[in-house]
Design a protein around this motif. Structure first.
Motif, PDB file in Angstrom:
ATOM      1  N   ASP A 179       0.800  -1.211   0.000  1.00  0.00           N
ATOM      2  CA  ASP A 179       0.000   0.000   0.000  1.00  0.00           C
ATOM      3  C   ASP A 179       0.840   1.271   0.000  1.00  0.00           C
ATOM      4  OD1 ASP A 179      -3.195  -0.689   1.564  1.00  0.00           O
ATOM      5  OD2 ASP A 179      -2.401  -1.093  -0.407  1.00  0.00           O
ATOM      6  N   GLN A 180       2.105   1.118  -0.323  1.00  0.00           N
ATOM      7  CA  GLN A 180       2.961   2.294  -0.471  1.00  0.00           C
ATOM      8  C   GLN A 180       3.099   2.560  -1.963  1.00  0.00           C
ATOM      9  OE1 GLN A 180       5.017   4.316   1.823  1.00  0.00           O
ATOM     10  NE2 GLN A 180       5.229   5.390  -0.138  1.00  0.00           N
ATOM     11  N   HIS A 181       2.815   3.781  -2.392  1.00  0.00           N
ATOM     12  CA  HIS A 181       2.996   4.090  -3.810  1.00  0.00           C
ATOM     13  C   HIS A 181       4.461   3.911  -4.154  1.00  0.00           C
ATOM     14  CE1 HIS A 181       3.343   6.507  -7.496  1.00  0.00           C
ATOM     15  NE2 HIS A 181       2.098   6.142  -7.693  1.00  0.00           N
ATOM     16  N   PRO A 182       4.746   3.192  -5.271  1.00  0.00           N
ATOM     17  CA  PRO A 182       6.152   2.871  -5.576  1.00  0.00           C
ATOM     18  C   PRO A 182       7.073   4.091  -5.635  1.00  0.00           C
ATOM     19  CG  PRO A 182       4.661   2.165  -7.351  1.00  0.00           C
ATOM     20  CD  PRO A 182       3.808   2.609  -6.225  1.00  0.00           C
ATOM     21  N   VAL A 183       6.547   5.206  -6.127  1.00  0.00           N
ATOM     22  CA  VAL A 183       7.384   6.415  -6.096  1.00  0.00           C
ATOM     23  C   VAL A 183       6.966   7.218  -4.870  1.00  0.00           C
ATOM     24  CG1 VAL A 183       8.093   8.467  -7.357  1.00  0.00           C
ATOM     25  CG2 VAL A 183       7.412   6.420  -8.604  1.00  0.00           C
ATOM     26  N   PRO A 184       7.906   7.523  -3.982  1.00  0.00           N
ATOM     27  CA  PRO A 184       7.523   8.172  -2.733  1.00  0.00           C
ATOM     28  C   PRO A 184       6.903   9.558  -2.959  1.00  0.00           C
ATOM     29  CG  PRO A 184       9.853   7.563  -2.701  1.00  0.00           C
ATOM     30  CD  PRO A 184       9.345   7.276  -4.053  1.00  0.00           C
ATOM     31  N   PRO A 185       5.972   9.944  -2.093  1.00  0.00           N
ATOM     32  CA  PRO A 185       5.265  11.218  -2.251  1.00  0.00           C
ATOM     33  C   PRO A 185       6.196  12.410  -2.374  1.00  0.00           C
ATOM     34  CG  PRO A 185       4.301   9.947  -0.459  1.00  0.00           C
ATOM     35  CD  PRO A 185       5.484   9.180  -0.946  1.00  0.00           C
ATOM     36  N   ASN A 186       7.272  12.439  -1.579  1.00  0.00           N
ATOM     37  CA  ASN A 186       8.118  13.638  -1.623  1.00  0.00           C
ATOM     38  C   ASN A 186       8.828  13.791  -2.963  1.00  0.00           C
ATOM     39  OD1 ASN A 186       9.595  11.396  -1.015  1.00  0.00           O
ATOM     40  ND2 ASN A 186      11.072  12.463   0.270  1.00  0.00           N
ATOM     41  N   VAL A 187       9.098  12.655  -3.630  1.00  0.00           N
ATOM     42  CA  VAL A 187       9.719  12.726  -4.964  1.00  0.00           C
ATOM     43  C   VAL A 187       8.729  13.360  -5.932  1.00  0.00           C
ATOM     44  CG1 VAL A 187      10.616  11.365  -6.894  1.00  0.00           C
ATOM     45  CG2 VAL A 187      11.172  10.713  -4.538  1.00  0.00           C
ATOM     46  N   ILE A 188       7.480  12.914  -5.859  1.00  0.00           N
ATOM     47  CA  ILE A 188       6.471  13.419  -6.803  1.00  0.00           C
ATOM     48  C   ILE A 188       6.165  14.887  -6.541  1.00  0.00           C
ATOM     49  CG2 ILE A 188       4.055  13.164  -7.535  1.00  0.00           C
ATOM     50  CD1 ILE A 188       4.436  10.158  -7.134  1.00  0.00           C
ATOM     51  N   LYS A 189       6.111  15.248  -5.265  1.00  0.00           N
ATOM     52  CA  LYS A 189       5.775  16.637  -4.945  1.00  0.00           C
ATOM     53  C   LYS A 189       6.838  17.616  -5.422  1.00  0.00           C
ATOM     54  CE  LYS A 189       2.451  15.730  -1.369  1.00  0.00           C
ATOM     55  NZ  LYS A 189       2.301  15.237  -0.013  1.00  0.00           N
ATOM     56  N   ASN A 190       8.058  17.120  -5.670  1.00  0.00           N
ATOM     57  CA  ASN A 190       9.116  18.010  -6.150  1.00  0.00           C
ATOM     58  C   ASN A 190       9.239  18.047  -7.663  1.00  0.00           C
ATOM     59  OD1 ASN A 190      10.045  19.140  -3.761  1.00  0.00           O
ATOM     60  ND2 ASN A 190      11.079  17.240  -3.223  1.00  0.00           N
ATOM     61  N   LEU A 191       8.299  17.405  -8.342  1.00  0.00           N
ATOM     62  CA  LEU A 191       8.328  17.423  -9.805  1.00  0.00           C
ATOM     63  C   LEU A 191       7.622  18.675 -10.320  1.00  0.00           C
ATOM     64  CD1 LEU A 191       7.258  13.751 -10.565  1.00  0.00           C
ATOM     65  CD2 LEU A 191       9.520  14.730 -10.905  1.00  0.00           C
ATOM     66  N   PRO A 192       7.913  19.077 -11.537  1.00  0.00           N
ATOM     67  CA  PRO A 192       7.122  20.173 -12.114  1.00  0.00           C
ATOM     68  C   PRO A 192       5.647  19.764 -12.181  1.00  0.00           C
ATOM     69  CG  PRO A 192       9.036  19.698 -13.473  1.00  0.00           C
ATOM     70  CD  PRO A 192       8.964  18.620 -12.444  1.00  0.00           C
ATOM     71  N   PRO A 193       4.743  20.743 -12.121  1.00  0.00           N
ATOM     72  CA  PRO A 193       3.321  20.459 -12.002  1.00  0.00           C
ATOM     73  C   PRO A 193       2.770  19.492 -13.035  1.00  0.00           C
ATOM     74  CG  PRO A 193       3.732  22.824 -12.037  1.00  0.00           C
ATOM     75  CD  PRO A 193       5.045  22.165 -12.161  1.00  0.00           C
ATOM     76  N   GLN A 194       3.249  19.592 -14.279  1.00  0.00           N
ATOM     77  CA  GLN A 194       2.624  18.779 -15.318  1.00  0.00           C
ATOM     78  C   GLN A 194       2.894  17.295 -15.150  1.00  0.00           C
ATOM     79  OE1 GLN A 194       5.239  20.590 -15.721  1.00  0.00           O
ATOM     80  NE2 GLN A 194       6.711  19.644 -17.101  1.00  0.00           N
ATOM     81  N   GLN A 195       3.836  16.938 -14.240  1.00  0.00           N
ATOM     82  CA  GLN A 195       4.113  15.513 -14.046  1.00  0.00           C
ATOM     83  C   GLN A 195       3.526  14.971 -12.747  1.00  0.00           C
ATOM     84  OE1 GLN A 195       8.327  14.840 -14.480  1.00  0.00           O
ATOM     85  NE2 GLN A 195       8.383  16.017 -16.365  1.00  0.00           N
ATOM     86  N   GLN A 196       2.832  15.812 -12.008  1.00  0.00           N
ATOM     87  CA  GLN A 196       2.372  15.375 -10.686  1.00  0.00           C
ATOM     88  C   GLN A 196       1.048  14.626 -10.702  1.00  0.00           C
ATOM     89  OE1 GLN A 196       2.436  18.136  -7.508  1.00  0.00           O
ATOM     90  NE2 GLN A 196       4.456  18.905  -7.998  1.00  0.00           N
ATOM     91  N   GLN A 197       0.188  14.929 -11.673  1.00  0.00           N
ATOM     92  CA  GLN A 197      -1.122  14.290 -11.662  1.00  0.00           C
ATOM     93  C   GLN A 197      -0.996  12.819 -12.029  1.00  0.00           C
ATOM     94  OE1 GLN A 197      -2.812  17.213 -14.300  1.00  0.00           O
ATOM     95  NE2 GLN A 197      -4.368  17.693 -12.786  1.00  0.00           N
TER      96      GLN A 197
END
Lengths: 138, 881
Positions: free
Chosen positions: A23-41
């Motif tokens: 139940d852990q998303h394979p890519v950690p949340p903090n990695v995704i939150k630091n991406l440019p907006p168009q890659q976060q959704q």
């Protein structure tokens, strides 16, 4: 390039995660939150990383009616690879209730393919997308 | 993908023990626990009357209470589930004729806001806007407010619109009871400076219905979607802004792909276009030409309903200088209307409209419209225009010409954006020119009727309408430009803002924000969260949230529904009704001590205004108070009016799974759901009565009983094409338009705090057509500088080949609270001369690449503890201020 790195990272993390990490998303949340907006959704990244799943969803009634990934799978902080059936109940409360009474433990996707959720034929495939629309025919 | 019988049995057997059988449904309250109540605290607080009604049930350890969703104008009926006394889940009401159990993501997640850590829980005050806020008691808050209000009254003048120094600005999200009592209080204090955010949202639709029908609000309802053959969507991204209605249209479309036609008319390809057979993409601002051309074809090809037109329609035009009343104009003949339309050939319109519009497409759509049962829907795309009223008329014209009204599956249905813009503000009298029960300020008879019901002296309500929204806020900013624009403008020194954030939602707002920062304007804000508007408050009053208080919402289709109290409000948060009743008593006491006889005279009037509710406010502000205000409003004020809700008592509203549509003059009619189809003899009690009592209408099938239409006919209006206020030019070559996404509600002060929704859309974007993007060297995600004559934004670009605006147009969402992404610094405040609704949808802008794609910081307004009290995070950060 970035997407490729992400997919690799995702794959590695997932491989090492085991059942306990399901139940852990394979890519950690903090990695995704630091991406440019168009890659976060979710749907933007998954269009590339899991194109099959994306396509299944994109051609479903859920997609046409704007039901999004997080409504079933939760957020990155509250991620479920397999959604809990309670998530379906906001809209399909009575269907889930009836199903649990008749066949305890059943999940919606035991019969309706996950992401597609076809129900006696969804006929979504008959819809033209706005891109296919050709004004010349009118 | 099915599963084999063996697998199926295996799974069933294995999971039996862990099953969710019968009523013992084990619901997991998912996600981050926003409910900050102590572990054992029971937050359920459900009135006994609700517990005894069908709006309550208990299943296992979950208590369910039935109310309405508050996140758009659809009016979805929801059950809020409290597990162990804590809000834990929301589901749809299956028996509701509105949503049939379905919900969108906003509706299913708003339970996360009840105990959100950012909730305002105590009154906060500061004398100067440069100081931090300090917590104070409610008594002290009312005391200060009353003093400041009297000071502002004295600073201003007395005129035909009443006191010029004070104002109220409400919301289409306030409950009907709240808007009603707020406007009652302000009229009794003696001012018509009563406005609300519906001015930004549906004022043009009101103007449209008032001129076309002679009375406000649509004739049919959502049920028409199921019987229609064509749905004509114009100026509405229904898929995102009214998702549950869109689902209904989608369901019909998928069930009958060849017979059910969806026509989407929009310069932007939106998610709504996904189910459209025809997408008519026209240059923004050319809609009047397009709609007149459709009428041209209908007349030219003889497709109009001859019987309906000759018996039930008349034709009107307004000529400035000749006609006194723009709502009436003067009558012309059908022949004259035909001559007026001569010019609007499909070829002429196609040339003006540009985009993909061809003469053949116009002909095809006109034929389809005329020869099938058609429902039209529209929202801000038509309303937020400098010719909003006219364009509303032109859509209704098509329905009148083709007889596509007053029958199943045919209606001109203006969708309302907010949950209670119709019920609360349009019907409750929440704008400067209207009074409750579809009355108007200018009409002395209407004023006196109300004064009699309220038991206040004749002449209490000032005879002239107050300032409309743009003028009201200009009277606060009061710059030289404002004074030039509105000659004779009198400044406002005190404003009470309820449940809305105008300093994020008003167009061209830089000067408003600067004006509000001054210390000579006392700003009171009642809300549940800190917003871009509380930043400029002197006094912040914590309100109770939805389901923490009781009241009625009236949605698009004239339908009123009750949401009862179910959850204990946090801290000292109180319902607005309680705030009004207590404030009014303090004010009355202070007015009594005034020397000026005009002020002193108001003391007893202000007291009389709330006198019937003082007992209830003391005993039970959560349920009884609302009920008594509703009884006065529905039982006395709407009685005998067309928006008659006197049969819709709280008892009936608790019973009904989907509320009551007015007119509902008796409890029997209300119990059956009220009136679905207005104006139709045999279906609408008012029309039926006219047919029975007036021999001349005996054989009429439908009667327009609008108070402005003495001929009892529907009016077709002659409205020429006119372009937008600020078309693009060489310096600002793009058209800027704004709108919403499904995840966020307005300024995102609520949805921005729900992790799922904030995570999906953390920032606003600028949507650019791929061709324009390529020409300007802008890649997806790049930061783009959007500039207009009024302000600028820096936004990430969204470039899609599937969806987005047409060439030469950009589209920006307005929910983001981060200063450089607040698009209303750029939008235009030109407004419709009839409805006074600003033209948010069209202004000229230019764009250029600002920086390559990079991570952005999301921003939401918060209060932070500092030495000496509390300040907003933006007040601490010089970049955000």
């Amino acid at each position: 390039m970035r997407v490729k790195t992400l997919s690799l990272l995702a794959g590695l993390l997932f491989a090492g995660s085991g059942v306990a990490m399901a139940d852990q998303h394979p890519v950690p949340p903090n990695v995704i939150k630091n991406l440019p907006p168009q890659q976060q959704q979710c749907r933007v990244c998954h269009q590339q990383t899991t194109p099959k799943v994306y396509k299944e969803w994109a051609r479903s009634r859920h997609a046409v009616a704007n039901v999004r990934c997080f409504q079933c799978h939760g957020t990155l902080d509250d991620f479920h690879k397999t959604p809990p059936i309670e998530k379906c109940m906001a809209c399909h409360f009575h269907e889930v209730e009836t199903m649990q009474k008749k066949k305890p433990g059943m999940k919606c996707w035991d019969c309706h393919q996950e992401h597609v959720f076809q129900f006696h034929g969804s006929s979504v495939k008959n819809l033209k997308s706005a891109k296919d629309f050709n004004p010349a025919q009118y | 993908m099915g599963i084999g019988r063996r697998d199926f049995l295996k799974k069933s057997a294995a999971l039996t023990a862990a099953s969710l059988v019968g009523i013992n449904l084990k619901i997991k309250a998912d996600g981050i626990a926003p409910v900050e109540a102590s572990a054992g605290e029971n937050l359920a607080q459900i009135p006994d009357e609700v517990k005894r009604s069908p709006a309550y049930k208990k299943e296992g350890d979950i208590e369910w209470v039935r109310g309405v969703c508050r996140f758009c104008g659809t009016g979805c009926k929801v059950w809020l589930g409290l597990k162990n006394g804590k809000p834990a889940i929301i589901r749809g009401e299956k028996d509701s004729q509105i949503n049939f159990g379905f919900l969108c993501m906003k509706g299913m997640l708003f339970y996360k806001l009840f105990r959100h850590p950012d909730r305002l829980t105590q009154p906060l005050y500061r004398k100067s806007k440069k100081e931090p806020f300090k917590p104070i008691s409610w008594e002290k808050a009312f005391d200060i407010m009353a003093d400041e209000m009297i000071k502002a009254i004295k600073k201003g003048e007395w005129g035909p619109m009443g006191w010029t120094g004070i104002a109220y600005y409400g919301s289409g999200q306030a409950l009907t009871e709240e808007t009603y009592l707020f406007q009652k209080l302000f009229r009794c204090i003696g001012t018509n400076h009563v406005e609300g955010n519906p001015r930004l949202c549906m004022a043009s639709a009101v103007g449209g219905y008032l001129t076309s029908y002679g009375t406000d609000e649509p004739a049919g309802g959502y049920a028409d979607f199921d019987k229609a053959q064509t749905v004509f969507i114009i100026g509405s991204n229904t898929a995102e802004c009214h998702p549950i209605l869109y689902r209904r249209i989608m369901k019909n479309k998928l069930a009958n792909p060849n017979g059910y036609m969806v026509i989407n008319v929009d310069p932007r390809v939106s998610p709504t276009s996904k189910i459209a057979d025809i997408h008519m993409q026209f240059k923004p601002g050319t809609d009047l030409a397009l709609l007149n051309a459709l009428a041209h074809v209908i007349i030219k090809e003889g497709l109009y309903d001859k019987e309906f037109v000759s018996k039930y329609c008349s034709f009107h035009i307004y000529t400035k200088g000749r006609d006194k009343n723009p709502l009436i104009g003067h009558a012309v003949s059908f022949e004259e209307y035909k001559r007026f339309l001569e010019k609007y050939t499909p070829e002429y319109a196609a040339e003006i409209c540009g985009g993909n519009i061809t003469p053949e497409m116009i002909r095809k759509v006109a034929r389809r419209f005329a020869t099938t049962r058609t429902v039209s829907i529209w929202t801000m795309g038509l309303n937020q225009r400098t010719r909003g009223v006219w364009v509303n008329n032109l859509v209704t014209n098509l329905h009148l010409l083709t007889g596509n009204v007053c029958k199943d599956g045919a209606d001109a249905l203006s969708l309302t954006g907010q949950p209670n813009a119709c019920g609360g503000v349009r019907e409750g009298g929440g704008l400067c020119h209207i009074l409750p029960g579809h009355r108007v300020v200018k009409n002395a008879k209407h004023r006196h009727q109300l004064e009699k019901i309220w038991g206040v002296p004749k002449g209490t309500i000032p005879p002239k309408p107050g300032y409309h929204t743009v003028k009201m806020f200009s009277a606060i900013s009061y710059t030289e430009e404002d004074k030039r624009r509105f000659p004779g403008l009198k400044p406002i020194h005190f404003i009470w803002i309820e449940e809305t954030s105008p300093l994020q939602s008003l167009p061209n707002m830089r000067r408003f924000r600067e004006g509000f920062a001054r210390d000579d304007v006392f700003v009171v804000v009642t809300d549940i969260f800190p917003t871009r508007t509380t930043e400029f408050a002197n006094l912040i009053l914590p309100a109770a949230f939805h389901f923490e208080k009781t009241g009625v919402y009236g949605c698009t289709e004239r339908r009123s529904q009750l949401t009862p109290k179910a959850v204990k409000a946090p801290g000292q948060a109180m319902p607005e009704l309680w705030q009004i009743v207590n404030f009014a008593q303090v004010l009355a006491k202070k007015l009594k001590r005034e020397r000026d006889p005009k002020l002193r005279k108001r003391a007893s009037i202000v007291y009389q205004c709330v006198a019937p509710f003082i007992e209830a406010a003391k005993k039970d502000p959560w349920w009884t108070l609302s009920k008594e205000v509703w009884n006065e409003y529905a039982g006395k004020v709407t009685k005998g009016q067309d928006s008659d809700l006197s049969g819709a008592t709280y008892e009936v509203l608790l019973e009904r799974p989907d509320g009551v549509q007015w007119p509902a003059p008796t409890v029997e009619i209300a119990r059956k759901g009220g009136t679905l189809r207005r104006f139709v003899v045999g279906k609408d009690p008012i029309a039926t009565k006219i047919a029975q009592t007036h021999p001349e209408y005996r054989d009429w099938k439908c009667i327009d009983y609008g108070h402005l239409h003495k001929d009892h006919k529907f009016w077709v209006w002659l409205r020429p094409y006119k372009g937008p206020a600020e078309p693009p030019d060489a310096e600002y070559p793009f058209v800027l338009s704004t709108g919403r996404v499904i995840d966020h509600w307005h300024t995102a002060s609520m949805t921005g705090r729900i992790p799922e929704l904030a995570g999906d859309y953390p920032y606003a974007w600028v949507e650019i057509n791929p061709k324009d993007a390529q020409r300007l060297g802008i890649n997806p995600g790049d930061l783009v500088l959007v500039e207009t004559r009024r302000g600028k934004n820096i936004l990430p670009a969204r470039i899609s080949t599937d969806e987005g605006p047409m060439e030469g147009m950009v589209f920006v969402y307005w929910y983001d609270q981060e200063k450089s992404r607040m698009i209303n610094f750029c939008t235009l405040d030109a407004f419709d001369p009839g409805s006074k609704q600003p033209e948010f949808k069209i202004c000229a802008c230019r764009i250029k690449k600002y920086a390559p794609a990079q991570p952005l910081k999301s921003f939401i307004v918060k209060l932070e503890k500092v030495r000496g009290g509390y300040l907003h995070n933006a007040e601490l950060d010089p970049n955000e201020k």
